[in-house]
Enzyme design. Structure first.
Site, PDB file in Angstrom:
ATOM      1  N   GLY A 177      10.936 -10.982  -5.600  1.00  0.00           N
ATOM      2  CA  GLY A 177      11.993 -10.460  -6.460  1.00  0.00           C
ATOM      3  C   GLY A 177      11.701  -9.036  -6.905  1.00  0.00           C
ATOM      4  O   GLY A 177      12.563  -8.161  -6.862  1.00  0.00           O
ATOM      5  N   THR A 178      10.455  -8.788  -7.336  1.00  0.00           N
ATOM      6  CA  THR A 178      10.080  -7.443  -7.769  1.00  0.00           C
ATOM      7  C   THR A 178      10.026  -6.513  -6.564  1.00  0.00           C
ATOM      8  O   THR A 178      10.569  -5.413  -6.581  1.00  0.00           O
ATOM      9  CB  THR A 178       8.705  -7.463  -8.465  1.00  0.00           C
ATOM     10  OG1 THR A 178       8.698  -8.501  -9.435  1.00  0.00           O
ATOM     11  CG2 THR A 178       8.421  -6.147  -9.143  1.00  0.00           C
ATOM     12  N   ASN A 220      -4.978  -8.013   3.700  1.00  0.00           N
ATOM     13  CA  ASN A 220      -4.790  -6.719   3.054  1.00  0.00           C
ATOM     14  C   ASN A 220      -5.814  -5.698   3.507  1.00  0.00           C
ATOM     15  O   ASN A 220      -5.519  -4.510   3.590  1.00  0.00           O
ATOM     16  CB  ASN A 220      -4.827  -6.873   1.532  1.00  0.00           C
ATOM     17  CG  ASN A 220      -3.614  -7.632   1.023  1.00  0.00           C
ATOM     18  OD1 ASN A 220      -2.614  -7.744   1.735  1.00  0.00           O
ATOM     19  ND2 ASN A 220      -3.685  -8.159  -0.180  1.00  0.00           N
ATOM     20  N   GLU A 251       6.161  15.319   9.002  1.00  0.00           N
ATOM     21  CA  GLU A 251       5.924  15.333  10.442  1.00  0.00           C
ATOM     22  C   GLU A 251       6.132  13.955  11.058  1.00  0.00           C
ATOM     23  O   GLU A 251       6.604  13.837  12.175  1.00  0.00           O
ATOM     24  CB  GLU A 251       4.493  15.794  10.730  1.00  0.00           C
ATOM     25  CG  GLU A 251       4.437  17.199  11.272  1.00  0.00           C
ATOM     26  CD  GLU A 251       3.024  17.630  11.602  1.00  0.00           C
ATOM     27  OE1 GLU A 251       2.512  17.223  12.645  1.00  0.00           O
ATOM     28  OE2 GLU A 251       2.434  18.370  10.805  1.00  0.00           O
TER      29      GLU A 251
END
Length: 450
Positions: free
Chosen positions: A144-145, A228, A254
C-alpha cells in the site's frame, strides 16, 4: 557536483535501502558511524562519493537519503540497528498507521498527512546539493505504501523539481509468489499514476531473485536479506559510475538517453553476472566473455520474461573491476555472431558500455563471492510486456467480480480510476507491441486502413 537523493518508500524500499547503504559504506570505506578514515579532505565535497554522501563539519558522512514508511516497525529497525548513527534522525520518517496493502490509503487518506513532511525533508537535502541531478526512488508495486505513497510523492516531486530525473527501482509482483491478494490492483494503479512522472524504472521481481539465489548460491530457503543483498549489488553496479571516477557513463540522464526510445517505454530489464557462491568462485575463472554471455541467459534476469520472444531496443553493459575495452569488444562481437539477439530494425545494434575500475565489493559473511569483475546489463526489450500482460490478466480476473474494490472506494477513490488505470496499461502493452513491429510493416499497415 552531481548529487543524487535516494528515497526509500515502504517496507521493500527501506529494506533494499539498508542493503544498498551497507554496501556503499563498505565500498567507500565509511564506518557505520559515518567516519571515513581514508578521506583526508574533511568538509570539502569534491570527491566522487559526495554524489551520495554529504559531509558534515566534523567529518561525518551522511547518506543523501530519506526513508519513509507509513508504519514505524521497519524504520525502527534502522533507528536501532548497526547504521543508526549514519542517518540524521529526521531522515527517517514514519507514520502511525500503515497503508494496509491498500493503494488508496497510501495515496489519499494516510499518505497525504505525511507527504509534506517528506517533501520538506527532501527540500533540506536538495538545499545541501550544489547541482542536484535527480532522485532514485525505491519501492514495491504490491504494498500500500510502496504503490500509493510513491505515486503521490512522484507527482509532487514533478511539481517541485520539474526537470530533475526520477529513476525507480521497483519490486514487481512475482508471477507465482504473492505477498498480498490485491497486488495486481496496487501495481496497476501505481504504474498508471507514475508512468508520466518516472523517467526510467528498473524492475525486479522476488521470484526471479529467489530462483537465482537457489540456483546460483545454493541457498535452499532464501530470506529477504539474501534477496536484498543481491538487489543491492545491482543498484551498486548501476550507481557505481556516479560514485567513483569512472571511465564511462556518469550521469543519470545518460541512462535515460540511452535506454528510453519513447517516454512510456522506460522499463529496462536488469541482468547481473556473476552471481556465484564463495565455494564455487574458488574454482572458476570468470572471463569478460563468460560474464557477458551469462547476461543474455533468461535465468539471470531480475524479471521473469523471455527476451528470446522479444526484440531489443537498447542495451547497456556496465562493467566493473578488472575489465579492459578490448575484452569487452571481443565479448560483444562474440555475442553478435553466436547469439540470436534480435534488435528492432529501427535501432542499429549498438551496445552502450560503461567501465568502472573499482572491483565489486561484497558484504563480509554474505552469500556472494568476492570476484574480480562483474557486469550489470540494462536492456530495453519488448519482452517485458509479458510481465505487464501477466499482471493485467490477474487484475481482470479480480476486477470482473469487483473483488476487494470496496476497500479502495471506502478510502476515497472512485471506481473509474480502476478502469482508467487498466486502459492505460492496455495502451502500454499496445505500445510495446507496436515498438516491436518492423518499421516497414508498421507503415504498410497504416496505409491499408484508408
Amino acid at each position: 557536483m552531481r548529487e543524487c537523493i535516494s528515497v526509500h518508500v515502504g517496507q521493500a524500499g527501506v529494506q533494499i535501502g539498508n542493503a544498498c547503504w551497507e554496501l556503499y559504506c563498505l565500498e567507500h570505506g565509511i564506518q557505520p558511524d559515518g567516519q571515513m578514515p581514508s578521506d583526508k579532505t574533511i568538509g570539502t565535497g569534491d570527491d566522487s562519493f559526495n554524489t551520495f554522501f554529504s559531509e558534515t563539519g566534523s567529518g561525518k558522512h551522511v547518506p543523501r537519503a530519506v526513508y519513509v514508511d507509513l508504519e514505524p516497525t521497519v524504520v525502527d529497525e534502522v533507528r536501532t540497528g548497526t547504521y543508526r548513527q549514519l542517518f540524521h534522525p529526521e531522515q527517517l520518517i514514519t507514520g502511525k498507521e500503515d497503508a494496509a496493502n491498500n493503494y488508496a490509503r497510501g495515496h489519499y487518506t494516510i499518505g497525504k498527512e505525511i507527504v509534506d513532511v517528506v517533501l520538506d525533508r527532501i527540500r533540506k537535502l536538495s538545499d545541501q546539493c550544489t547541482g542536484l541531478q535527480g532522485f532514485l526512488i525505491f519501492h514495491s508495486f504490491g504494498g500500500g505504501t510502496g504503490s500509493g505513497f510513491t505515486s503521490l510523492l512522484m507527482e509532487r516531486l514533478s511539481v517541485d523539481y520539474g526537470k530533475k530525473s526520477k529513476l525507480e527501482f521497483a519490486v514487481y509482483p512475482a508471477p507465482q509468489v504473492s505477498t498480498a491478494v490485491v497486488e495486481p490492483y496496487n501495481s496497476i494503479l501505481t504504474t498508471h499514476t507514475t508512468l508520466e512522472h518516472s523517467d526510467c524504472a528498473f524492475m525486479v521481481d522476488n521470484e526471479a531473485i529467489y530462483d537465482i539465489c537457489r540456483r546460483n548460491l545454493d541457498i535452499e530457503r532464501p530470506t529477504y536479506t539474501n534477496l536484498n543483498r543481491l538487489i543491492g549489488q545491482i543498484v551498486s553496479s548501476i550507481t557505481a559510475s556516479l560514485r567513483f571516477d569512472g571511465a564511462l557513463n556518469v550521469e543519470l540522464t545518460e541512462f535515460q538517453t540511452n535506454l528510453v526510445p519513447y517516454p512510456r517505454i522506460h522499463f529496462p530489464l536488469v541482468t547481473y553476472s556473476p552471481v556465484i557462491s564463495a565455494e564455487k568462485a574458488y574454482h572458476e575463472q570468470l572471463t569478460v566473455a563468460e560474464i557477458t554471455n551469462t547476461c543474455f541467459e533468461p535465468q539471470n534476469q531480475m524479471v521473469k520474461c523471455d527476451p528470446r520472444h522479444g526484440k531489443y531496443m537498447a542495451c547497456c553493459l556496465l562493467y566493473r573491476g578488472d575489465v579492459v575495452p578490448k575484452d569487452v569488444n571481443a565479448a560483444i562481437a562474440g555475442i553478435k555472431t553466436k547469439r540470436s539477439i534480435q534488435f528492432v530494425d529501427w535501432c542499429p545494434t549498438g551496445f552502450k558500455v560503461g567501465i568502472n575500475y573499482q572491483p565489486p565489493t561484497v558484504v563480509p559473511g554474505g552469500d556472494l563471492a568476492k570476484v574480480q569483475r562483474a557486469v550489470c546489463m540494462l536492456s530495453n526489450t519488448t519482452a517485458i510486456a509479458e510481465a505487464w500482460a501477466r499482471l493485467d490478466h490477474k487484475f481482470d480476473l479480480m476486477y470482473a467480480k469487483r473483488a476487494f474494490v470496496h476497500w479502495y472506494v471506502g478510502e476515497g477513490m472512485e471506481e473509474g480510476e480502476f478502469s482508467e488505470a487498466r486502459e492505460d496499461l492496455a495502451a502500454l502493452e499496445k505500445d510495446y507491441e507496436e515498438v516491436g513491429l518492423d518499421s516497414t510493416e508498421a507503415e504498410g499497415g497504416d496505409g491499408e486502413e484508408f
